[in-house]
Design a protein around this motif. Structure first.
Motif, short mmCIF file in Angstrom:
data_model
loop_
_atom_site.label_atom_id
_atom_site.label_comp_id
_atom_site.label_asym_id
_atom_site.label_seq_id
_atom_site.Cartn_x
_atom_site.Cartn_y
_atom_site.Cartn_z
N GLU A 11 0.86 -1.18 0.00
CA GLU A 11 0.00 0.00 0.00
C GLU A 11 0.90 1.23 0.00
OE1 GLU A 11 -2.31 -0.80 3.56
OE2 GLU A 11 -4.01 -1.37 2.31
N ALA A 12 0.58 2.20 -0.85
CA ALA A 12 1.34 3.45 -0.92
C ALA A 12 0.85 4.41 0.16
CB ALA A 12 1.19 4.08 -2.30
N ASP A 64 0.18 -3.76 5.86
CA ASP A 64 0.49 -3.39 7.24
C ASP A 64 -0.81 -3.13 7.97
OD1 ASP A 64 3.25 -3.53 7.03
OD2 ASP A 64 3.42 -1.45 6.35
N GLU A 65 -0.89 -3.65 9.18
CA GLU A 65 -2.07 -3.42 10.00
C GLU A 65 -1.61 -3.00 11.39
OE1 GLU A 65 -5.92 -6.00 11.38
OE2 GLU A 65 -5.02 -6.40 9.43
#
Length: 69
Positions: A11-12, A64-65
């Protein structure tokens, strides 16, 4: 000829996704995963042309979380 090429998809920070090939100078981006898939195919075709084209494109999607404690 490599039988497969692997892309790291993340994810950007500004939204959407980025994809970069491991072991090759190929980078692309897109707003959604469907767009990333299409852009990766196009980028691989442009990079390799008709010769030495990998038989498989593998996307390793990293997400990422953050979990609050």
């Amino acid at each position: 000829m490599d039988k497969e090429i692997i892309f790291l998809v993340e994810e950007a920070p500004e939204g959407g996704y980025t994809a970069r090939a491991l072991g090759h100078s190929i980078f692309t981006e897109g707003e959604a995963l469907d767009e990333i898939r299409s852009n990766v195919r196009d980028a691989v075709r442009c990079h390799f042309g008709d010769k030495d084209m990998p038989r498989v494109i593998r996307l390793h999607i990293v997400k990422d979380e953050v979990i609050a404690v």
